[in-house]
Design a protein around this motif. Structure first.
Motif, PDB file in Angstrom:
ATOM      1  N   LEU A 228       3.131   6.136  -5.848  1.00 20.60           N
ATOM      2  CA  LEU A 228       2.635   7.484  -6.131  1.00 20.60           C
ATOM      3  C   LEU A 228       1.326   7.767  -5.415  1.00 20.60           C
ATOM      4  N   GLY A 229       0.736   6.744  -4.830  1.00 15.23           N
ATOM      5  CA  GLY A 229      -0.522   6.944  -4.120  1.00 15.23           C
ATOM      6  C   GLY A 229      -1.733   6.965  -5.027  1.00 15.23           C
ATOM      7  N   GLN A 230      -1.544   6.640  -6.310  1.00 14.55           N
ATOM      8  CA  GLN A 230      -2.689   6.576  -7.220  1.00 14.55           C
ATOM      9  C   GLN A 230      -3.588   5.399  -6.841  1.00 14.55           C
TER      10      GLN A 230
ATOM     11  N   THR B  76      -1.437  -3.791 -15.421  1.00 13.77           N
ATOM     12  CA  THR B  76      -0.221  -3.280 -16.045  1.00 13.77           C
ATOM     13  C   THR B  76       0.524  -4.402 -16.754  1.00 13.77           C
ATOM     14  N   THR B  77       1.481  -4.009 -17.590  1.00 14.93           N
ATOM     15  CA  THR B  77       2.214  -5.022 -18.335  1.00 14.93           C
ATOM     16  C   THR B  77       3.497  -5.462 -17.632  1.00 14.93           C
ATOM     17  N   ASP B  78       3.889  -4.786 -16.578  1.00  9.48           N
ATOM     18  CA  ASP B  78       4.951  -5.359 -15.746  1.00  9.48           C
ATOM     19  C   ASP B  78       4.861  -4.852 -14.307  1.00  9.48           C
ATOM     20  N   VAL B  79       5.612  -5.521 -13.443  1.00  7.82           N
ATOM     21  CA  VAL B  79       5.453  -5.321 -12.002  1.00  7.82           C
ATOM     22  C   VAL B  79       5.876  -3.924 -11.547  1.00  7.82           C
ATOM     23  N   THR B  80       6.824  -3.329 -12.258  1.00 10.31           N
ATOM     24  CA  THR B  80       7.296  -2.013 -11.805  1.00 10.31           C
ATOM     25  C   THR B  80       6.204  -0.948 -11.927  1.00 10.31           C
ATOM     26  N   GLN B  81       5.278  -1.141 -12.882  1.00 10.62           N
ATOM     27  CA  GLN B  81       4.184  -0.176 -13.019  1.00 10.62           C
ATOM     28  C   GLN B  81       3.210  -0.279 -11.853  1.00 10.62           C
ATOM     29  N   VAL B  82       3.004  -1.505 -11.347  1.00 14.61           N
ATOM     30  CA  VAL B  82       2.149  -1.673 -10.169  1.00 14.61           C
ATOM     31  C   VAL B  82       2.773  -0.921  -8.999  1.00 14.61           C
ATOM     32  N   LEU B  83       4.079  -1.137  -8.843  1.00 20.10           N
ATOM     33  CA  LEU B  83       4.786  -0.497  -7.737  1.00 20.10           C
ATOM     34  C   LEU B  83       4.715   1.028  -7.854  1.00 20.10           C
ATOM     35  N   ALA B  84       4.873   1.547  -9.085  1.00 21.68           N
ATOM     36  CA  ALA B  84       4.833   3.000  -9.285  1.00 21.68           C
ATOM     37  C   ALA B  84       3.454   3.556  -8.929  1.00 21.68           C
ATOM     38  N   ASP B  85       2.401   2.873  -9.370  1.00 21.24           N
ATOM     39  CA  ASP B  85       1.040   3.339  -9.072  1.00 21.24           C
ATOM     40  C   ASP B  85       0.789   3.395  -7.565  1.00 21.24           C
TER      41      ASP B  85
ATOM     42  N   ALA C 219      11.700  -0.087  -3.119  1.00 26.27           N
ATOM     43  CA  ALA C 219      10.962   1.181  -3.036  1.00 26.27           C
ATOM     44  C   ALA C 219      10.972   1.738  -1.626  1.00 26.27           C
ATOM     45  N   GLN C 220      12.001   1.387  -0.887  1.00 25.73           N
ATOM     46  CA  GLN C 220      12.154   1.749   0.523  1.00 25.73           C
ATOM     47  C   GLN C 220      11.369   2.982   0.954  1.00 25.73           C
ATOM     48  N   GLY C 221      10.505   2.773   1.918  1.00 27.10           N
ATOM     49  CA  GLY C 221       9.863   3.920   2.537  1.00 27.10           C
ATOM     50  C   GLY C 221       8.627   4.423   1.809  1.00 27.10           C
ATOM     51  N   LYS C 222       8.537   4.161   0.503  1.00 30.91           N
ATOM     52  CA  LYS C 222       7.401   4.693  -0.239  1.00 30.91           C
ATOM     53  C   LYS C 222       6.183   3.788  -0.152  1.00 30.91           C
ATOM     54  N   VAL C 223       6.417   2.524   0.153  1.00 28.40           N
ATOM     55  CA  VAL C 223       5.291   1.608   0.278  1.00 28.40           C
ATOM     56  C   VAL C 223       5.352   0.858   1.605  1.00 28.40           C
ATOM     57  N   HIS C 224       4.169   0.383   2.012  1.00 31.94           N
ATOM     58  CA  HIS C 224       4.023  -0.376   3.235  1.00 31.94           C
ATOM     59  C   HIS C 224       3.755  -1.815   2.805  1.00 31.94           C
ATOM     60  N   VAL C 225       4.528  -2.768   3.339  1.00 31.68           N
ATOM     61  CA  VAL C 225       4.452  -4.155   2.874  1.00 31.68           C
ATOM     62  C   VAL C 225       3.591  -5.010   3.803  1.00 31.68           C
ATOM     63  N   ILE C 226       2.685  -5.771   3.225  1.00 36.42           N
ATOM     64  CA  ILE C 226       1.875  -6.714   3.995  1.00 36.42           C
ATOM     65  C   ILE C 226       2.128  -8.110   3.441  1.00 36.42           C
ATOM     66  N   ALA C 227       2.631  -9.008   4.301  1.00 36.91           N
ATOM     67  CA  ALA C 227       2.938 -10.369   3.851  1.00 36.91           C
ATOM     68  C   ALA C 227       1.636 -11.129   3.619  1.00 36.91           C
ATOM     69  N   LEU C 228       1.676 -12.057   2.681  1.00 39.66           N
ATOM     70  CA  LEU C 228       0.489 -12.872   2.416  1.00 39.66           C
ATOM     71  C   LEU C 228       0.492 -14.076   3.342  1.00 39.66           C
ATOM     72  N   PRO C 229      -0.691 -14.537   3.779  1.00 41.52           N
ATOM     73  CA  PRO C 229      -0.754 -15.744   4.593  1.00 41.52           C
ATOM     74  C   PRO C 229      -0.194 -16.943   3.829  1.00 41.52           C
ATOM     75  N   ALA C 230       0.362 -17.887   4.567  1.00 45.70           N
ATOM     76  CA  ALA C 230       1.065 -19.010   3.942  1.00 45.70           C
ATOM     77  C   ALA C 230       0.222 -19.714   2.881  1.00 45.70           C
TER      78      ALA C 230
ATOM     79  N   THR D 121       0.881  -1.172   0.000  1.00 46.12           N
ATOM     80  CA  THR D 121       0.000   0.000   0.000  1.00 46.12           C
ATOM     81  C   THR D 121       0.920   1.223   0.000  1.00 46.12           C
ATOM     82  N   PRO D 122       0.385   2.407  -0.350  1.00 41.52           N
ATOM     83  CA  PRO D 122       1.219   3.603  -0.203  1.00 41.52           C
ATOM     84  C   PRO D 122       1.635   3.736   1.261  1.00 41.52           C
ATOM     85  N   ALA D 123       2.768   4.386   1.505  1.00 43.02           N
ATOM     86  CA  ALA D 123       3.254   4.521   2.875  1.00 43.02           C
ATOM     87  C   ALA D 123       2.167   5.116   3.776  1.00 43.02           C
ATOM     88  N   ALA D 124       1.387   6.069   3.232  1.00 40.74           N
ATOM     89  CA  ALA D 124       0.344   6.714   4.032  1.00 40.74           C
ATOM     90  C   ALA D 124      -0.875   5.806   4.220  1.00 40.74           C
TER      91      ALA D 124
END
Lengths: 282, 257
Positions: free
Chosen positions: B184-186, B172-181, B200-211, B117-120
């Protein structure tokens, strides 16, 4: 003799140049059209993804061109008639999006209208959702295609006979009347051509849209975005949609040329000039 | 005849244009002159977008083109002059191997799909089940690229396909576009690899998926058969598989093959 030989050589080289230029421009289009059997190509026109993208493209472009004409026409008239310091700077600003790379335009729109952009918060509090909506597609079209209309429309209004408008003014026509009743009908050919170019550019718009509006079938995925999402999955279908895009652009450009040719032949300037000649009693 | 001069000068232009083209071709031909393998010519590597950061760390000298694994597969099928193909999934290399276009693919790393998710975190997403809430703007990759395939597998494993798909606002057609969206908070959330999230240190908040949701994500590499630079291609792959290359992959968050 020598002269004749020179003439022949010139003729041959002219033919070579024309063949080279035309051949180069036509070859990729011919390759796209002949890539698959016609039946398969037509089948590709009718697939769900093509139809959905077509609807998105037509809807967003129709709205964008309406806004461009509605706001752009008076703006172009004003800019063409008014003389003020810094006018060339304003015209340069209008033309800047024409030479801005589409990807840069997309980034600019993101940081201006995006959720975290300059106006993002304001739009958000107004309850206007831009991110990943058709509104975003339309905004991208306005920014990318709009200047094509503005530039053509300014040129069309600038080409008008100054005297004609001055006479109309002396006859008591206000600026709005002068624009609507005299200048716009006379400039209609140029305005139509400018609108056609803007529409054709809008139909083909890709870079700013994918960056700013994203790509989702039936929502923001326009025809060019559909081509991009399909090309590594189903080349036949991607090419079919590509041919569809070329057909649309060709029809728009051709129709505008025919309309303008008809307009200029039926509405030649001389009779209206006669009507407005200073000898008319005022 | 005032136009004679004009005609003459116009006639010179095509010749000048052709000369320019010839000069252009000439210079490129000399620069790519020795097509046979030579240690000096770096390998041309087509690699998945998720490898954008780590590959140049492993081999700075190679020439890279990063993109969606599907698009890269397509480029190799249409004869792109490449030496190595590295994908974020076995699917694309296997398809090319079956067509005889690449050598036998080898797994060189594994990865982990995560939710970002976006950092915010404007949509207040704390677990993967939150992405099914109405109004959440979710971005994923196309089904044809590994990251999109994996995201859909995660939906299926969690039994949230219908609700999650409804919230997808862009593909999107590749993973970096997902990360950019997301960065950027879009978008409110997106599925990317842990390695991209880390980058993307600091710009996104990471949530691990359940096993039970985690799809097995595997990275494969292969030599392109049409390569004129086989030695460099094999040397590149050896470097990726070497303990030094593996250490760099590990440092960037990739798992062992």
């Amino acid at each position: 003799m020598r002269r004749a030989a020179g003439r022949a050589a010139l003729g041959v080289s002219a033919a070579v140049v024309c063949t080279l230029v035309l051949g180069f421009l036509i070859l990729p289009i011919a390759a796209l059209v002949t890539y698959q059997p016609v039946a398969r190509l037509i089948e590709g026109f009718g697939t769900n993804i093509a139809t959905e993208a077509m609807l998105v493209s037509l809807k967003t472009n129709a709205i964008a061109i309406a806004v461009i004409l509605g706001l752009g026409t008076p703006f172009a008239f004003l800019l063409a008639r008014l003389r003020f310091p810094g006018r060339s700077i304003v015209i340069t600003l209008v033309e800047l999006p024409l030479v801005t790379p589409p990807a840069v335009a997309g980034l600019g729109l993101l940081v201006a209208f995006g959720r975290m952009g300059l106006l993002g918060g304001t739009l958000g509090t107004l309850g206007i959702e831009v991110a990943f909506t058709q509104l975003a597609v339309i905004i991208a079209l306005l920014f990318v295609a709009g200047p094509f209309y503005l530039r053509g429309a300014i040129a069309a209004y600038e080409a008008l006979d100054e005297d004609l408008l001055d006479v109309a003014a002396t006859l008591g026509a206000g600026p709005l009347r002068r624009m609507a009743i005299i200048a716009t009908p006379l400039a209609a050919g140029g305005l139509g051509a400018a609108a056609a170019v803007a529409f054709a550019r809008g139909i083909g718009e890709f870079g700013a849209t994918i960056l700013f509006a994203g790509s989702l079938r039936g929502s923001t995925q326009t025809l060019p975005l559909a081509v991009y999402s399909l090309f590594d999955v189903n080349l036949d279908q991607a090419i079919a949609i590509g041919v569809l895009l070329i057909l649309i652009s060709a029809v728009v450009l051709l129709a505008s040329k025919l309309l303008i040719a008809r307009w200029t032949s039926s509405k030649s300037i001389s009779p209206s000039r006669g009507e407005l000649s200073p000898s008319t009693p005022s | 005849m005032p136009s004679a001069r004009l005609i003459r000068s116009v006639a010179i232009l095509p010749a000048a244009a052709l000369a320019a083209v010839a000069a252009g071709c000439g210079s490129s031909a000399t620069s790519s002159g020795p097509t046979s393998a030579s240690a000096a010519t770096p390998a041309v590597v087509l690699a998945a977008a998720s490898l954008t950061k780590v590959f140049p760390e492993i081999e700075p000298a190679a020439k890279y083109s990063f993109g969606g694994s599907g698009a890269l597969q397509m480029q190799i099928e249409s004869g792109a002059p490449a030496d190595v193909f590295a994908a974020a999934s076995p699917k694309q290399p296997d398809a090319l191997y079956a067509k005889g276009l690449v050598g036998k693919p080898v797994q060189f790393a594994s990865n982990r799909l995560v939710l970002v998710t976006p950092a915010a975190n404007p949509a207040h997403i704390t677990s993967v089940s939150d992405i099914t809430r109405p109004g959440v703007k979710l971005v994923i990759c196309n089904a044809t690229v590994p990251c999109g395939d994996y995201a859909r597998t995660a939906f299926t494993n969690l039994g949230i396909t219908a609700a999650a798909t409804k919230n997808v606002v862009s593909e999107t057609t590749d993973v970096t576009q997902v990360l950019a969206d997301v960065a950027l908070g879009q978008a409110d959330a997106g599925f990317v690899y842990i390695t991209d999230a880390d980058a993307a240190q600091g710009k996104v908040h990471v949530i691990a998926l359940p096993a039970q949701a985690k799809p097995a994500t595997k990275d494969f590499i292969a030599v392109v058969k049409a390569s004129h630079n086989r030695a460099a291609a094999e040397a590149f792959i050896a470097k990726v598989l070497s303990s030094e290359g593996q250490a760099k992959l590990r440092a960037d968050g990739f798992g062992s093959p």
